[in-house]
Write a protein that holds these residues in place. Structure first.
Motif, short mmCIF file in Angstrom:
data_model
loop_
_atom_site.label_atom_id
_atom_site.label_comp_id
_atom_site.label_asym_id
_atom_site.label_seq_id
_atom_site.Cartn_x
_atom_site.Cartn_y
_atom_site.Cartn_z
N ALA A 72 0.82 -1.22 0.00
CA ALA A 72 0.00 0.00 0.00
C ALA A 72 0.85 1.26 0.00
CB ALA A 72 -0.94 -0.01 1.21
N ARG A 73 2.11 1.12 0.40
CA ARG A 73 3.03 2.27 0.38
C ARG A 73 3.83 2.33 -0.92
NH1 ARG A 73 3.22 4.50 5.66
NH2 ARG A 73 4.51 6.09 4.65
N GLY A 74 3.48 1.46 -1.87
CA GLY A 74 4.15 1.46 -3.17
C GLY A 74 5.46 0.70 -3.19
N ILE A 75 5.72 -0.11 -2.16
CA ILE A 75 6.97 -0.88 -2.07
C ILE A 75 6.65 -2.34 -2.38
CG2 ILE A 75 8.89 -1.55 -0.59
CD1 ILE A 75 8.31 0.99 1.06
N THR A 76 7.07 -2.79 -3.57
CA THR A 76 6.68 -4.13 -4.01
C THR A 76 7.85 -4.94 -4.55
OG1 THR A 76 6.08 -3.22 -6.17
CG2 THR A 76 4.31 -3.42 -4.55
N GLY A 77 9.07 -4.52 -4.21
CA GLY A 77 10.25 -5.26 -4.64
C GLY A 77 10.97 -4.68 -5.84
N GLN A 78 10.57 -3.48 -6.25
CA GLN A 78 11.19 -2.87 -7.43
C GLN A 78 12.70 -2.76 -7.25
OE1 GLN A 78 8.82 -1.59 -5.41
NE2 GLN A 78 7.43 -0.22 -6.50
N ALA A 162 7.03 -10.11 -2.85
CA ALA A 162 7.68 -8.94 -3.47
C ALA A 162 7.45 -9.05 -4.97
CB ALA A 162 9.16 -8.89 -3.13
N TYR A 163 6.24 -8.76 -5.40
CA TYR A 163 5.79 -9.16 -6.74
C TYR A 163 6.39 -8.35 -7.89
CZ TYR A 163 2.21 -5.49 -6.00
OH TYR A 163 1.54 -4.31 -5.73
N ASN A 164 7.20 -7.37 -7.59
CA ASN A 164 7.92 -6.66 -8.64
C ASN A 164 9.43 -6.88 -8.57
OD1 ASN A 164 5.98 -5.43 -10.33
ND2 ASN A 164 5.57 -3.87 -8.78
N ALA A 165 9.86 -7.81 -7.72
CA ALA A 165 11.27 -8.17 -7.68
C ALA A 165 11.61 -9.02 -8.90
CB ALA A 165 11.59 -8.93 -6.40
N ARG A 166 12.90 -9.21 -9.13
CA ARG A 166 13.36 -10.06 -10.23
C ARG A 166 14.01 -11.32 -9.67
NH1 ARG A 166 10.31 -7.51 -12.53
NH2 ARG A 166 10.57 -6.06 -14.26
N ILE A 167 13.70 -12.45 -10.29
CA ILE A 167 14.23 -13.74 -9.87
C ILE A 167 15.41 -14.11 -10.77
CG2 ILE A 167 13.78 -16.21 -9.70
CD1 ILE A 167 12.40 -14.63 -7.53
#
Length: 281
Positions: A72-78, A162-167
């Motif tokens: 909700a704070r815009g932190i999603t793993g970017q 962390a749905y915007n992180a990279r694997i």
């Protein structure tokens, strides 16, 4: 007990007091991961992020660790690269394909080590089990782990924490889940040298100096190494998670009711960096 005859044994017993750190428990370590509190502290906010409604259903794991409060704070793993050192990753999976790390310094299929890292055409990571540039999963475990970490928020399947992180796929285990310590150690060093910020080790085995040195190598370079505590129902983590007394983080498993899983290795009475997270069903 009597082995043979009437043998007498003289036993000397001793005990000592163990002083555990504040907030540390021999079962749960430092307790359940709270992303809302941890990330707030990391960005300099003195209080945890405000509560948001739970997602419910199959997303109970994200709810339990308060991941939606962080989203909700815009932190999603970017901008974060997580190396999954495991049985490989199905990089074609519809819930993962857009979140697979790409080695931008490498030109695919030209048979040349363009970036000079010692690995030819390692566009999507490396397979240390078969020694090639195709870290495709032949077991399923690594793909499952990758989904927990960074499955896409795309309206189907699951959503990673962390749905915007990279694997970064790094294959060190075969179809039967076995592998070598040399392969695991090489995989850790590869991940560090190629830009991983976090390394996930959901694996274990007997002590290996090569693996221990690789975990130390990663930690000294600012890479967070996250290690499964193990599934042997023991009173302390297995290897490499026991290294969390010096390097990285050991993670035990809890169920939806925040009860420690009956298979999970506990934190133990020798304090180390140990937390618990959803790991059942």
């Amino acid at each position: 007990y009597q082995y043979s005859g009437n043998t007498n044994y003289a036993l000397n017993l001793s005990a000592s007091t163990v002083n555990l750190p504040s907030g540390y428990d021999p079962y749960f370590g430092y307790g359940l991961v709270d992303a809302a509190a941890a990330v707030a502290r990391a960005v300099g906010q003195p209080f945890a992020f405000s509560d948001v409604p739970n997602l419910g259903g199959d997303n109970w794991g994200n709810d339990l660790v308060n991941a939606p409060e962080v989203w909700a704070r815009g932190i999603t793993g970017q901008g974060v690269v997580v190396a999954v050192i495991d049985s490989g990753v199905d990089y074609t999976h519809a819930d993962l394909d857009n979140n697979i790390w790409i080695n931008a310094r490498e030109i695919a299929g030209n048979g040349i080590d363009d970036d000079g890292n010692g690995y030819i055409d390692d566009v999507r990571g490396w397979d240390f089990f078969s020694n090639d540039n195709n870290p495709m999963d032949s077991n399923g475990h690594g793909t499952h782990v990758a989904g927990t970490i960074a499955a896409e928020n795309n309206g189907f399947g699951v959503t990673g924490v962390a749905y915007n992180a990279r694997i970064m796929p790094v294959r060190v285990l075969g179809a039967d889940g076995s592998g070598s310590n040399a392969g695991v150690a090489a995989g850790i060093r590869y991940a560090v040298d190629n830009g991983a910020h976090v390394i996930n080790l959901s694996l274990g085995g007997g002590f290996s100096q090569a693996v221990a040195s690789a975990v130390e190598y990663a930690s000294q370079r600012g890479v967070v190494v996250v290690m499964a505590s193990g599934n042997e129902s023991e009173g302390q983590p297995g290897f490499p998670a026991r290294l969390a007394n010096q390097y990285g983080i050991a993670v035990g498993a809890v169920n939806i009711n925040q009860q420690i899983a009956n298979f999970s290795n506990l934190a133990g009475f020798s304090p180390l960096n140990y937390v618990v997270a959803p790991g059942v069903d």
